[in-house]
Design a protein around this motif. Structure first.
Motif, PDB file in Angstrom:
ATOM      1  N   VAL A   1       7.349   1.440   0.970  1.00  0.00           N
ATOM      2  CA  VAL A   1       5.831   1.096   1.865  1.00  0.00           C
ATOM      3  C   VAL A   1       5.914  -0.810   0.946  1.00  0.00           C
ATOM      4  O   VAL A   1       5.577  -1.844   1.609  1.00  0.00           O
ATOM      5  CB  VAL A   1       4.620   1.102   1.984  1.00  0.00           C
ATOM      6  N   ARG A   2       5.400  -1.016  -0.457  1.00  0.00           N
ATOM      7  CA  ARG A   2       5.086  -1.581  -0.796  1.00  0.00           C
ATOM      8  C   ARG A   2       6.481  -2.992  -0.696  1.00  0.00           C
ATOM      9  O   ARG A   2       5.874  -4.159  -0.553  1.00  0.00           O
ATOM     10  CB  ARG A   2       5.130  -1.154  -2.167  1.00  0.00           C
ATOM     11  N   LEU A   3       7.481  -2.412  -0.917  1.00  0.00           N
ATOM     12  CA  LEU A   3       8.496  -3.984  -0.179  1.00  0.00           C
ATOM     13  C   LEU A   3       8.311  -4.223   0.725  1.00  0.00           C
ATOM     14  O   LEU A   3       8.251  -5.630   1.403  1.00  0.00           O
ATOM     15  CB  LEU A   3       9.707  -2.766  -0.526  1.00  0.00           C
ATOM     16  N   ARG A   4       8.010  -3.255   2.046  1.00  0.00           N
ATOM     17  CA  ARG A   4       7.805  -3.872   3.230  1.00  0.00           C
ATOM     18  C   ARG A   4       6.875  -4.840   3.352  1.00  0.00           C
ATOM     19  O   ARG A   4       6.538  -5.887   3.981  1.00  0.00           O
ATOM     20  CB  ARG A   4       7.368  -3.019   4.119  1.00  0.00           C
ATOM     21  N   ALA A   5       5.777  -4.674   2.627  1.00  0.00           N
ATOM     22  CA  ALA A   5       4.210  -5.063   3.066  1.00  0.00           C
ATOM     23  C   ALA A   5       4.473  -6.126   2.239  1.00  0.00           C
ATOM     24  O   ALA A   5       4.295  -7.340   2.744  1.00  0.00           O
ATOM     25  CB  ALA A   5       3.422  -4.248   2.325  1.00  0.00           C
ATOM     26  N   HIS A   6       4.657  -6.186   1.055  1.00  0.00           N
ATOM     27  CA  HIS A   6       5.008  -7.795   0.995  1.00  0.00           C
ATOM     28  C   HIS A   6       6.400  -8.437   1.422  1.00  0.00           C
ATOM     29  O   HIS A   6       6.123 -10.016   1.206  1.00  0.00           O
ATOM     30  CB  HIS A   6       5.424  -7.881  -0.790  1.00  0.00           C
ATOM     31  N   ALA A   7       7.658  -8.356   1.991  1.00  0.00           N
ATOM     32  CA  ALA A   7       8.071  -8.960   2.832  1.00  0.00           C
ATOM     33  C   ALA A   7       7.624  -9.575   3.835  1.00  0.00           C
ATOM     34  O   ALA A   7       7.648 -10.781   4.335  1.00  0.00           O
ATOM     35  CB  ALA A   7       8.837  -7.895   3.551  1.00  0.00           C
TER      36      ALA A   7
END
Length: 238
Positions: free
Chosen positions: A209-215
């Protein structure tokens, strides 16, 4: 247009059985599905029921098909995700429509920017067994009149994929691991997710989720963000 189920099933079986398919098998399979339907292209994703974050791209017939799968993987939303969760087709004849934008705000915005007008998602399943989703797309908006034909193609590709994972189904001693094959499409994401999970002491799901949010925040592909994390160029705060 009518779909000859027997002929299509045979054609897909030949693609799966071809010993030279390594690396080309997913694209050839998608190409055969796309040619059988009045759509601009298709994409195939695999999903495991008890692993909601396990969705991986198997292949696509064209760049837009790959883009659709990449967007849904990176954002965690879209017709493919909804179709698999509900266990039924999700037909979106106009991605610019209000209801589509409300249901998948991030996906529809990026998909429209990529020149995609309509998406039709069909879950790959037999009874209670679900293994993924077939996404069909068009550059122009408009309903898909050939839903019955699309369901026939979906059934055929589902059987082909299930057969591909069955040891010795074609008389050979090989056992095709489709999830291992498709995992390579997002290997860097899975590696970065594991590294982030260990570094921050969080779950794999939260790390993704954190990777997706940053992207999403910086309008980047999740694969590119993952690559920066692994290379030490990006550190996500605890």
């Amino acid at each position: 247009m009518a779909v000859d189920r027997v002929r299509l099933t045979g054609a897909l079986a030949k693609i799966v059985a071809d010993p030279s398919w390594t690396g080309e098998f997913p694209k050839r399979l998608c190409g055969a599905c796309s040619a059988a339907l009045p759509v601009d292209g298709v994409g195939l994703s695999l999903i495991v029921h008890d692993r909601p974050d396990s969705r991986v791209l198997l292949g696509a017939s064209d760049q837009r098909g790959a883009r659709i799968e990449e967007l849904q993987f990176g954002l965690g939303e879209g017709p493919c995700v909804s179709a698999f969760t509900a266990g039924r087709p999700v037909l979106v004849p106009d991605l610019r429509a209000h209801d589509a934008a409300v249901r998948w705000p991030m996906f529809t915005r990026e998909a429209v920017r990529s020149g995609i007008g309509a998406v039709f998602a069909f879950p790959l399943q037999i009874g209670a067994i679900g293994i993924g989703v077939l996404d069909c797309h068009r550059s122009r908006a408009g309903p898909l009149a050939e839903v019955a034909e699309a369901l026939a193609v979906t059934d055929a590709v589902t059987m082909a994929l299930l057969n591909a994972q069955t040891p010795g189904w074609d008389g050979a001693d090989t056992d095709v691991d489709l999830f291992d094959l498709s995992w390579r499409n997002h290997a860097v994401v899975h590696q970065a997710t594991g590294a982030l999970s260990a570094d921050l002491g969080i779950s794999i799901a939260e790390a993704l989720v954190r990777l997706r949010a940053h992207a999403f925040r910086y309008s980047r592909l999740v694969d590119a963000v993952a690559d920066d994390v692994l290379a030490g160029r990006l550190q996500l705060a605890r």
